[in-house]
Design a protein around this motif. Structure first.
Motif, PDB file in Angstrom:
ATOM      1  N   TYR A 109       0.847  -1.185   0.000  1.00 37.47           N
ATOM      2  CA  TYR A 109       0.000   0.000   0.000  1.00 37.47           C
ATOM      3  C   TYR A 109       0.889   1.243   0.000  1.00 37.47           C
ATOM      4  CZ  TYR A 109      -4.228  -2.650   1.320  1.00 37.47           C
ATOM      5  OH  TYR A 109      -5.299  -3.514   1.355  1.00 37.47           O
ATOM      6  N   CYS A 114      -4.721   4.553   2.052  1.00 36.35           N
ATOM      7  CA  CYS A 114      -5.835   4.052   2.852  1.00 36.35           C
ATOM      8  C   CYS A 114      -6.404   5.153   3.741  1.00 36.35           C
ATOM      9  CB  CYS A 114      -5.388   2.874   3.722  1.00 36.35           C
ATOM     10  SG  CYS A 114      -4.765   1.472   2.783  1.00 36.35           S
ATOM     11  N   LYS A 117      -6.622   3.254   7.679  1.00 36.20           N
ATOM     12  CA  LYS A 117      -5.429   2.839   8.417  1.00 36.20           C
ATOM     13  C   LYS A 117      -4.220   3.610   7.914  1.00 36.20           C
ATOM     14  CE  LYS A 117      -2.741  -1.250   9.735  1.00 36.20           C
ATOM     15  NZ  LYS A 117      -2.595  -2.722   9.599  1.00 36.20           N
ATOM     16  N   ARG A 119      -0.545   4.063   6.905  1.00 33.51           N
ATOM     17  CA  ARG A 119       0.461   3.170   6.352  1.00 33.51           C
ATOM     18  C   ARG A 119       1.850   3.786   6.475  1.00 33.51           C
ATOM     19  NH1 ARG A 119      -1.405  -2.046   5.626  1.00 33.51           N
ATOM     20  NH2 ARG A 119      -3.616  -1.898   5.140  1.00 33.51           N
ATOM     21  N   ALA A 125       2.269  -6.688   8.194  1.00 30.56           N
ATOM     22  CA  ALA A 125       1.927  -8.109   8.170  1.00 30.56           C
ATOM     23  C   ALA A 125       0.797  -8.400   7.202  1.00 30.56           C
ATOM     24  CB  ALA A 125       1.561  -8.576   9.573  1.00 30.56           C
ATOM     25  N   ASP A 126      -0.206  -7.501   7.117  1.00 26.62           N
ATOM     26  CA  ASP A 126      -1.317  -7.746   6.205  1.00 26.62           C
ATOM     27  C   ASP A 126      -0.876  -7.655   4.749  1.00 26.62           C
ATOM     28  OD1 ASP A 126      -0.849  -5.043   6.354  1.00 26.62           O
ATOM     29  OD2 ASP A 126      -2.948  -4.487   6.089  1.00 26.62           O
ATOM     30  N   GLU A 127       0.146  -6.852   4.447  1.00 23.85           N
ATOM     31  CA  GLU A 127       0.663  -6.791   3.081  1.00 23.85           C
ATOM     32  C   GLU A 127       1.347  -8.095   2.687  1.00 23.85           C
ATOM     33  OE1 GLU A 127       1.621  -2.046   2.528  1.00 23.85           O
ATOM     34  OE2 GLU A 127       3.062  -3.297   3.614  1.00 23.85           O
ATOM     35  N   LYS A 128       2.053  -8.716   3.632  1.00 27.38           N
ATOM     36  CA  LYS A 128       2.662 -10.024   3.358  1.00 27.38           C
ATOM     37  C   LYS A 128       1.594 -11.082   3.129  1.00 27.38           C
ATOM     38  CE  LYS A 128       6.734  -8.994   6.195  1.00 27.38           C
ATOM     39  NZ  LYS A 128       7.546  -9.393   7.382  1.00 27.38           N
ATOM     40  N   GLU A 129       0.517 -11.006   3.917  1.00 27.21           N
ATOM     41  CA  GLU A 129      -0.578 -11.969   3.761  1.00 27.21           C
ATOM     42  C   GLU A 129      -1.268 -11.803   2.408  1.00 27.21           C
ATOM     43  OE1 GLU A 129      -4.728 -13.261   6.062  1.00 27.21           O
ATOM     44  OE2 GLU A 129      -3.508 -11.592   6.782  1.00 27.21           O
ATOM     45  N   ILE A 130      -1.506 -10.555   2.002  1.00 33.36           N
ATOM     46  CA  ILE A 130      -2.141 -10.316   0.707  1.00 33.36           C
ATOM     47  C   ILE A 130      -1.232 -10.749  -0.426  1.00 33.36           C
ATOM     48  CG2 ILE A 130      -3.054  -8.514  -0.813  1.00 33.36           C
ATOM     49  CD1 ILE A 130      -3.940  -7.004   1.679  1.00 33.36           C
ATOM     50  N   LYS A 164     -11.296  -2.937   1.211  1.00 30.00           N
ATOM     51  CA  LYS A 164     -10.144  -3.835   1.262  1.00 30.00           C
ATOM     52  C   LYS A 164     -10.308  -5.015   0.317  1.00 30.00           C
ATOM     53  CE  LYS A 164      -7.154  -6.328   4.470  1.00 30.00           C
ATOM     54  NZ  LYS A 164      -6.892  -6.676   5.886  1.00 30.00           N
ATOM     55  N   HIS A 235     -14.804 -13.400   4.739  1.00 31.02           N
ATOM     56  CA  HIS A 235     -14.740 -12.887   6.102  1.00 31.02           C
ATOM     57  C   HIS A 235     -16.166 -12.765   6.615  1.00 31.02           C
ATOM     58  CE1 HIS A 235     -10.455 -11.992   6.307  1.00 31.02           C
ATOM     59  NE2 HIS A 235     -10.535 -11.494   5.088  1.00 31.02           N
TER      60      HIS A 235
END
Length: 270
Positions: A109, A114, A117, A119, A125-130, A164, A235
């Motif tokens: 991001y 955003c 949130k 940035r 961590a959410d960027e690694k997950e995405i 998101k 979700h």
């Protein structure tokens, strides 16, 4: 000397505490008078996309332009969502004896992208997950057996986000267009779309405000020509009947998005 030292500067709180009452305004329902942008519940936001360098000057200055140095690039816009992607490869992989190629994705991001949130420049961590989500969604469409000992890298940057789940879907569509621009052999292009559950009805391509009031959200990456789902993300809670309806709704929306992407890619070759 006494060992019982009393800190007289400390103000002791009461033994009992009561939660304060807030007299704030009531939550605004974005679906009370229809959708804010006037779309129907099953309508996707307008799509604009462009492949290749962003300007003619960048293609001439290949030594200094990042997009020109890439094998393929794309810009994808869907409503207020703006995503860019650069694809590098196929190039020498990390494993010299691999019989099949590999696909890696880096998702980030922009610090100003955003509204919900803050940035930073450090990868969250959410960027690694995405990034892993995008790899799992795109990899089944690539003919990795045609690129032994090679790797294909995709770098995705979200310039502006509005929802998101919708942003992740836009990133998948942007990567597919960039892979086509790079000339990567694929079984089919991957199209993705997200939906949100409002009451008993699924709403297509929710904005961030609409996602916040949705009880459940779902995203599907789909290859229409191969009739194959490459990735599903959900979700929230839903009944089995609602889940089946979500899959049908999402695949139909993906087919419509796929037609828009193919129409543009065909026109860009003319």
């Amino acid at each position: 000397m006494s060992t019982n030292v009393v800190d007289r500067r400390r103000v002791n709180g009461p033994t009992r505490s009561v939660e304060p009452l807030y007299s704030g305004a009531a939550t605004v329902d974005p679906f009370a008078k229809g959708r804010e942008d006037g779309r129907a519940l099953d309508q996707v936001r307008p799509i604009f996309m462009k492949t290749g360098p962003l300007s003619a000057q960048e293609s001439e200055l290949s030594s200094s332009a990042t997009a020109s140095a890439a094998s393929g690039s794309a810009f994808y816009e869907q409503g207020n969502i703006r995503v860019s992607c650069a694809v590098y490869g196929p190039r020498q992989g990390r494993k010299s004896n691999a019989r099949m190629g590999s696909f890696d994705c880096d998702f980030r991001y922009a610090p100003f992208s955003c509204s919900w949130k803050k940035r930073s420049h450090v990868k969250a961590a959410d960027e690694k997950e995405i990034s892993l989500m995008l790899e799992h969604a795109i990899a089944p469409a690539i003919r990795v057996e045609a690129y032994p000992k090679a790797c294909i890298d995709a770098f995705v940057t979200v310039i502006e986000s509005d929802g998101k789940a919708a942003t992740i879907a836009a990133a998948i569509n942007c990567i597919s267009a960039a892979l086509v621009d790079a000339g990567i052999e694929m079984y089919d292009s991957v199209a993705a779309c997200s939906i949100g559950l409002r009451g008993l009805q699924w709403v297509a391509d929710c904005t961030q405000v609409e996602e916040d009031v949705s009880s459940c959200s779902a995203l599907i990456a789909f290859m229409p020509s191969a009739d194959e789902i490459t990735y599903i993300l959900q979700h929230g809670k839903s009944t089995p009947e609602q889940t089946d309806q979500a899959v049908q709704t999402c695949t139909n929306l993906c087919t419509r998005v796929y037609a828009v992407i193919c129409r543009y890619l065909q026109s860009s070759l003319e």
